[in-house]
Motif scaffolding. Structure first.
Motif, short mmCIF file in Angstrom:
data_model
loop_
_atom_site.label_atom_id
_atom_site.label_comp_id
_atom_site.label_asym_id
_atom_site.label_seq_id
_atom_site.Cartn_x
_atom_site.Cartn_y
_atom_site.Cartn_z
N THR A 45 0.83 -1.20 0.00
CA THR A 45 0.00 0.00 0.00
C THR A 45 0.87 1.25 0.00
OG1 THR A 45 -1.75 -1.15 1.22
CG2 THR A 45 -1.82 1.25 1.22
N THR A 47 0.28 5.40 0.50
CA THR A 47 -0.61 6.53 0.76
C THR A 47 0.20 7.81 0.64
OG1 THR A 47 -0.21 6.43 3.15
CG2 THR A 47 -2.09 5.18 2.29
N ASP A 49 -0.31 12.44 0.75
CA ASP A 49 -1.15 13.64 0.79
C ASP A 49 -1.37 14.19 -0.62
OD1 ASP A 49 -1.19 13.47 3.57
OD2 ASP A 49 0.57 14.75 3.78
N SER A 103 6.92 -0.65 7.17
CA SER A 103 6.51 0.58 6.51
C SER A 103 7.69 1.55 6.50
CB SER A 103 5.31 1.23 7.21
OG SER A 103 5.64 1.65 8.52
N LYS A 123 -7.27 5.17 -5.19
CA LYS A 123 -8.31 6.09 -4.74
C LYS A 123 -7.67 7.44 -4.45
CE LYS A 123 -11.12 2.52 -2.42
NZ LYS A 123 -10.20 1.40 -2.59
N ASP A 175 -4.80 13.24 -1.42
CA ASP A 175 -5.29 12.23 -0.47
C ASP A 175 -5.41 10.87 -1.18
OD1 ASP A 175 -5.45 14.08 1.62
OD2 ASP A 175 -7.43 14.73 0.94
N GLU A 177 -4.64 6.79 -1.94
CA GLU A 177 -4.37 5.46 -1.42
C GLU A 177 -4.26 4.50 -2.59
OE1 GLU A 177 -6.19 1.99 1.52
OE2 GLU A 177 -6.90 4.06 1.70
N GLU A 179 -3.10 0.53 -4.00
CA GLU A 179 -2.68 -0.84 -3.79
C GLU A 179 -1.89 -1.26 -5.03
OE1 GLU A 179 -3.18 -2.47 -1.01
OE2 GLU A 179 -4.44 -0.91 -0.12
#
Length: 203
Positions: A45, A47, A49, A103, A123, A175, A177, A179
């Motif tokens: 994953t 992520t 900003d 991570s 997303k 924002d 996200e 995979e």
């Protein structure tokens, strides 16, 4: 006398940390994070900003995870900047129960000259494209049957990243996200890198 389970846990953790740091250090000109498959085999994953890239290209392809072959969307991008990036993955640990979550995060803006990503889900709260082209066409190459491009890069018939007019950055996502099962960067800077390893005994 050492307890075998505790020794195995510590050894696995040490190997995973060393392997991860090694992948990060070697990421200039090579792939990184590609070994971070989750326990379910789905991938890792990312992520952020905000992600910005001067040139952007998306097309369908296939990828590999721990379960085998999987359909993916490939993203190629150049002139990449990422704010608030965190990359994480979880792996089951051989010989002992549980899993290890690894991570790493950067406390500054991550910069990469070129990136190649195979993703299974993406997303974003907001996405902006400049000079966007969406092209569905008849071709024997499945990677060229559908392509989305943005920025100063897009002529799918002549190549994957070529020059046409388009303002930069070509793509901005906020924002985010993602995979993914594969990520490669030609050259990347990771300011303020923080690596974290957590052991989950219950998996």
């Amino acid at each position: 006398m050492y307890r075998r389970k505790r020794l195995a846990t510590g050894t696995c953790a040490s190997f995973l940390v060393v392997a991860l740091v090694g992948l990060v250090v070697l990421s200039s000109g090579t792939a990184y994070a590609t070994a971070m498959a989750t326990a379910s085999g789905s991938g890792f994953t990312v992520t952020a900003d905000e992600i910005r890239s001067d040139d952007f290209l998306l097309y369908p392809s296939i990828g590999e995870n721990t379960e085998g072959t999987t359909p993916v969307a490939v993203v190629e991008q150049r002139g990449v900047e990422i704010d608030g990036m965190v990359l994480s993955g979880e792996k089951s640990i051989p010989m002992i129960d549980g899993s290890m979550e690894i991570s790493f995060a950067a406390d500054g803006t991550v910069k990469a000259d070129e990136q190649y990503i195979k993703l299974t889900d993406l997303k974003a709260e907001e996405a902006k494209f400049n000079g966007q082209v969406v092209n569905a066409q008849a071709t024997d190459n499945p990677e060229q049957q559908f392509q989305q491009t943005a920025g100063g890069n897009a002529d799918p018939e002549d190549g994957y990243l070529t020059n046409i007019s388009g303002e930069q950055p070509g793509m901005v996502q906020e924002d985010v996200e993602m995979e993914a099962v594969y990520l490669a960067s030609n050259e990347i800077s990771l300011p303020g890198l923080d690596v974290d390893v957590e052991y989950h005994p219950d998996g």
